[in-house]
Write a protein that holds these residues in place. Sequence first.
Motif, mmCIF file in Angstrom:
data_model
loop_
_atom_site.group_PDB
_atom_site.id
_atom_site.type_symbol
_atom_site.label_atom_id
_atom_site.label_comp_id
_atom_site.label_asym_id
_atom_site.label_seq_id
_atom_site.Cartn_x
_atom_site.Cartn_y
_atom_site.Cartn_z
ATOM 1 N N PRO A 184 2.237 17.739 -7.168
ATOM 2 C CA PRO A 184 3.308 17.275 -6.285
ATOM 3 C C PRO A 184 2.794 16.215 -5.301
ATOM 4 C CG PRO A 184 3.157 19.670 -6.279
ATOM 5 C CD PRO A 184 1.983 19.163 -7.034
ATOM 6 N N GLN A 185 3.626 15.252 -5.026
ATOM 7 C CA GLN A 185 3.268 14.163 -4.115
ATOM 8 C C GLN A 185 4.017 14.319 -2.797
ATOM 9 O OE1 GLN A 185 0.859 11.779 -5.000
ATOM 10 N NE2 GLN A 185 0.659 13.412 -6.507
ATOM 11 N N GLU A 186 3.320 14.095 -1.697
ATOM 12 C CA GLU A 186 3.942 14.214 -0.384
ATOM 13 C C GLU A 186 4.794 12.996 -0.042
ATOM 14 O OE1 GLU A 186 1.240 15.343 2.699
ATOM 15 O OE2 GLU A 186 0.259 16.815 1.430
ATOM 16 N N GLU A 187 4.555 11.887 -0.747
ATOM 17 C CA GLU A 187 5.301 10.671 -0.479
ATOM 18 C C GLU A 187 5.871 10.108 -1.778
ATOM 19 O OE1 GLU A 187 3.398 8.247 3.026
ATOM 20 O OE2 GLU A 187 1.814 8.906 1.665
ATOM 21 N N ILE A 188 6.947 9.342 -1.656
ATOM 22 C CA ILE A 188 7.494 8.611 -2.787
ATOM 23 C C ILE A 188 6.617 7.384 -2.966
ATOM 24 C CG2 ILE A 188 9.480 7.281 -3.606
ATOM 25 C CD1 ILE A 188 11.199 9.139 -1.753
ATOM 26 N N GLN A 189 6.222 7.108 -4.201
ATOM 27 C CA GLN A 189 5.350 5.973 -4.466
ATOM 28 C C GLN A 189 6.054 4.994 -5.403
ATOM 29 O OE1 GLN A 189 1.558 7.351 -5.933
ATOM 30 N NE2 GLN A 189 1.520 9.034 -4.469
ATOM 31 N N ILE A 190 5.989 3.716 -5.032
ATOM 32 C CA ILE A 190 6.521 2.659 -5.886
ATOM 33 C C ILE A 190 5.386 1.684 -6.150
ATOM 34 C CG2 ILE A 190 8.128 0.725 -6.054
ATOM 35 C CD1 ILE A 190 10.125 2.382 -4.508
ATOM 36 N N LEU A 191 5.108 1.469 -7.428
ATOM 37 C CA LEU A 191 4.038 0.573 -7.838
ATOM 38 C C LEU A 191 4.629 -0.756 -8.284
ATOM 39 C CD1 LEU A 191 0.924 0.401 -8.553
ATOM 40 C CD2 LEU A 191 1.660 0.887 -10.884
ATOM 41 N N VAL A 192 4.136 -1.847 -7.704
ATOM 42 C CA VAL A 192 4.548 -3.186 -8.106
ATOM 43 C C VAL A 192 3.361 -3.813 -8.818
ATOM 44 C CG1 VAL A 192 5.285 -5.472 -7.323
ATOM 45 C CG2 VAL A 192 6.141 -3.418 -6.173
ATOM 46 N N GLN A 193 3.603 -4.217 -10.061
ATOM 47 C CA GLN A 193 2.534 -4.774 -10.886
ATOM 48 C C GLN A 193 3.139 -5.886 -11.734
ATOM 49 O OE1 GLN A 193 0.823 -1.839 -13.532
ATOM 50 N NE2 GLN A 193 -1.206 -2.658 -13.122
ATOM 51 N N SER A 194 2.433 -7.009 -11.818
ATOM 52 C CA SER A 194 2.953 -8.160 -12.544
ATOM 53 C C SER A 194 1.806 -9.041 -13.007
ATOM 54 C CB SER A 194 3.877 -8.953 -11.610
ATOM 55 O OG SER A 194 4.256 -10.174 -12.180
ATOM 56 N N GLU A 195 2.098 -9.922 -13.942
ATOM 57 C CA GLU A 195 1.109 -10.927 -14.362
ATOM 58 C C GLU A 195 0.713 -11.788 -13.176
ATOM 59 O OE1 GLU A 195 -0.006 -12.441 -17.525
ATOM 60 O OE2 GLU A 195 0.441 -10.595 -18.587
ATOM 61 N N ASP A 196 1.700 -12.135 -12.333
ATOM 62 C CA ASP A 196 1.461 -12.994 -11.176
ATOM 63 C C ASP A 196 1.585 -12.183 -9.894
ATOM 64 O OD1 ASP A 196 1.260 -15.004 -9.295
ATOM 65 O OD2 ASP A 196 3.140 -15.984 -9.830
ATOM 66 N N MET A 197 0.447 -11.835 -9.327
ATOM 67 C CA MET A 197 0.428 -11.071 -8.075
ATOM 68 C C MET A 197 0.108 -11.977 -6.881
ATOM 69 S SD MET A 197 1.298 -7.958 -8.743
ATOM 70 C CE MET A 197 0.757 -6.979 -7.350
ATOM 71 N N ALA A 198 0.304 -13.284 -7.046
ATOM 72 C CA ALA A 198 -0.031 -14.262 -6.001
ATOM 73 C C ALA A 198 0.602 -13.957 -4.639
ATOM 74 C CB ALA A 198 0.333 -15.675 -6.457
ATOM 75 N N PRO A 199 1.875 -13.542 -4.569
ATOM 76 C CA PRO A 199 2.435 -13.247 -3.244
ATOM 77 C C PRO A 199 1.635 -12.173 -2.492
ATOM 78 C CG PRO A 199 4.185 -13.368 -4.864
ATOM 79 C CD PRO A 199 2.884 -13.403 -5.626
ATOM 80 N N PHE A 200 1.073 -11.238 -3.225
ATOM 81 C CA PHE A 200 0.299 -10.168 -2.592
ATOM 82 C C PHE A 200 -1.106 -10.632 -2.238
ATOM 83 C CE2 PHE A 200 3.678 -8.164 -4.957
ATOM 84 C CZ PHE A 200 4.202 -7.299 -4.009
ATOM 85 N N THR A 201 -1.599 -11.624 -2.934
ATOM 86 C CA THR A 201 -2.913 -12.181 -2.625
ATOM 87 C C THR A 201 -2.859 -12.979 -1.329
ATOM 88 O OG1 THR A 201 -3.410 -12.292 -4.983
ATOM 89 C CG2 THR A 201 -4.767 -13.632 -3.541
ATOM 90 N N ARG A 202 -1.711 -13.615 -1.078
ATOM 91 C CA ARG A 202 -1.565 -14.469 0.110
ATOM 92 C C ARG A 202 -1.294 -13.690 1.390
ATOM 93 N NH1 ARG A 202 1.056 -17.921 -3.846
ATOM 94 N NH2 ARG A 202 3.084 -17.016 -3.360
ATOM 95 N N LYS A 203 -0.798 -12.471 1.284
ATOM 96 C CA LYS A 203 -0.444 -11.678 2.466
ATOM 97 C C LYS A 203 -1.135 -10.310 2.416
ATOM 98 C CE LYS A 203 2.760 -14.465 4.147
ATOM 99 N NZ LYS A 203 2.750 -15.056 5.444
#
Length: 135
Positions: free
Chosen positions: A27-46
């Motif tokens: 069981p997980q105590e939190e809801i988890q949402i995974l964002v995964q893509s070929e282009d993760m550039a927005p996450f690299t910049r911030k």
Amino acid sequence: MRAASARKGVLHGDKLGLDVDKYATEPQEEIQILVQSEDMAPFTRKEEKFFQANAFLQPKKSKQKISPSHVRYERDGKGRLVTSALFFFPRKTASGEPTIAADEKSVEFNCNMDGSSLRVIFEPRKMVDQTGPAL
């Protein structure tokens, strides 16, 4: 998703000795949402804090915006490239009530990314696994 992530970690040697089945079903105590893509550039910049401040879940019925408690990046073997972003949301309010009611028909995930946005609608009633609801 948790089973696939754990299996990948075992295969790549990152999580040796991990019991994949136990990890995937505990069981997980939190809801988890995974964002995964070929282009993760927005996450690299911030940084993670930017996305913590610019993302939310919103159940259709209550319209309440639920902010993530934190965001964690997963990186490649060298620790440089962001390979996925994991958003954690509380399952319960401060008063102990569920943040997403059991009868909720849809929940929207929104993530604003400097000029664009990621929007996904989940239908909790369709999200089940071997043990029942999987949200």
